[in-house]
Design an enzyme around this catalytic site. Sequence first.
Site, PDB file in Angstrom:
ATOM      1  N   ARG A  35      16.579 -65.732 -31.571  1.00  0.00           N
ATOM      2  CA  ARG A  35      16.198 -64.374 -31.160  1.00  0.00           C
ATOM      3  C   ARG A  35      15.357 -63.667 -32.232  1.00  0.00           C
ATOM      4  O   ARG A  35      14.491 -62.850 -31.894  1.00  0.00           O
ATOM      5  CB  ARG A  35      17.443 -63.557 -30.841  1.00  0.00           C
ATOM      6  CG  ARG A  35      17.974 -63.895 -29.454  1.00  0.00           C
ATOM      7  CD  ARG A  35      19.190 -63.087 -29.142  1.00  0.00           C
ATOM      8  NE  ARG A  35      19.480 -63.086 -27.720  1.00  0.00           N
ATOM      9  CZ  ARG A  35      20.605 -62.609 -27.198  1.00  0.00           C
ATOM     10  NH1 ARG A  35      21.522 -62.108 -27.988  1.00  0.00           N
ATOM     11  NH2 ARG A  35      20.797 -62.640 -25.900  1.00  0.00           N
ATOM     12  N   LYS A 196      32.037 -71.327 -12.681  1.00  0.00           N
ATOM     13  CA  LYS A 196      32.560 -70.552 -11.557  1.00  0.00           C
ATOM     14  C   LYS A 196      31.483 -70.136 -10.581  1.00  0.00           C
ATOM     15  O   LYS A 196      30.433 -69.635 -10.972  1.00  0.00           O
ATOM     16  CB  LYS A 196      33.246 -69.292 -12.079  1.00  0.00           C
ATOM     17  CG  LYS A 196      34.564 -69.585 -12.771  1.00  0.00           C
ATOM     18  CD  LYS A 196      35.221 -68.296 -13.168  1.00  0.00           C
ATOM     19  CE  LYS A 196      36.625 -68.526 -13.668  1.00  0.00           C
ATOM     20  NZ  LYS A 196      37.168 -67.295 -14.228  1.00  0.00           N
ATOM     21  N   GLY A 353      21.817 -68.320 -21.470  1.00  0.00           N
ATOM     22  CA  GLY A 353      23.194 -68.734 -21.671  1.00  0.00           C
ATOM     23  C   GLY A 353      23.396 -70.202 -22.002  1.00  0.00           C
ATOM     24  O   GLY A 353      22.690 -70.763 -22.836  1.00  0.00           O
ATOM     25  N   GLY A 376      22.911 -62.425 -19.844  1.00  0.00           N
ATOM     26  CA  GLY A 376      23.189 -61.463 -18.772  1.00  0.00           C
ATOM     27  C   GLY A 376      21.916 -60.909 -18.150  1.00  0.00           C
ATOM     28  O   GLY A 376      21.813 -60.762 -16.932  1.00  0.00           O
TER      29      GLY A 376
END
Length: 396
Positions: A35, A196, A353, A376
């Site tokens: 980053r 999930k 992610g 996110g």
Amino acid sequence: VGTLGEADLRGKKVFVRADLNVPLDDAQKITDDTRIRASVPTIKFLLGNGAKVILASHLGRPKGVTPKYSLKPLVPRLSELLGVDVVMSNDCIGEEVEKLAAALPDGGVLLLENVRFYKEEEKNDPEFAKKLASVADLYVNDAFGTAHRAHASTEGVTKFLKPAVAGFLMQKELDYLVGAVANPKKPFAAIVGGSKVSTKIGVIESLLSKVDVLILGGGMIFTFYKAQGYAVGKSLVEEDKLELATSLIEKAKAKGVALLLPTDVVVADKFAADAESKIVPASSIPDGWMGLDVGPDAIKTFSETLDTTKTIIWNGPMGVFEFEKFAAGTDAIAKKLAELTTTKGVTTIIGGGDSVAAVEKAGLADKMSHISTGGGASLELLEGKTLPGVLALDEA
Ligand code: 3PG
């Protein structure tokens, strides 16, 4: 969104919001500087055009002033990458910041302390935003990873600093995650994994209206299998999402999207790196075993299908890649995408992610068209949501 080139920069104090939320180890050493490196082109451009840069970021999720979340450990790396001695203040607002900002030479950089040391940051408090803004002449938001947060330094400041424009990183992220997804070269495939289905519903639903092919992997597939009446052993299943899984399969059919679920899986006797493992058909996972990766037949089918596509977006690993034994599916996808990018000019977008971590672990990060710096934020964009940090720039 307005861009950098439009702003007049010489001698101007530019408030740059970057996402310098990098991982630090217990000795406060940076373990992944991606980053920071991604923020460099915008800052260098500003410095090269004679601006003074006042750089702000959050780090972690501190509750009040917490030394462990100080941005100080970033100063040496930032200075090295930018080729200037970065000055750092002990606070992000107040007298010391005003003095240091006023003393900045053209081409100088002042790094502010963690903006989240104030609860007003996350509350998007207008008074706090005004104080942040008071030391600068214009605003550049390059913090794509934080653009889904309507905080004082990402949204509030745009009410007080104009023009408010996007930095190069922000622009590139939007070009790929919005532009390439809205107008893809066809055929367009999405690969969605992760443990999930509940966290990926929005992404899957949104992508179903855009893609030709949808490949599913990761722990979420067992909810789909169970919904189809397969034996899943002790694999991860979200019992309350069985109907949803069935409806997603039906939606894909209705929209003419080829939905690919793995035909075989690697199962384990326990959730551990040293578990016993074997390959079984997806439709008959034995009692007492759990699926932790996609199998070799699935990898072959996925690869052949991907060979026919021109744009691929990937979000979420195929298996528990943190365990070597169950990393083959994720590694194979990473290698396939790298090969298609470099040899066939396929546009490949890695959306944040864990899949980014997997690509980096495989050493293939520089082989993809785009790797998102936002977890996110990229998920919300792919869900078709508008990010407040981006919207604020549009309005300004
Ligand atoms: C991230 O790491 O995803 C961003 O820096 C945002 O951090 P946050 O989830 O704490 O807002």
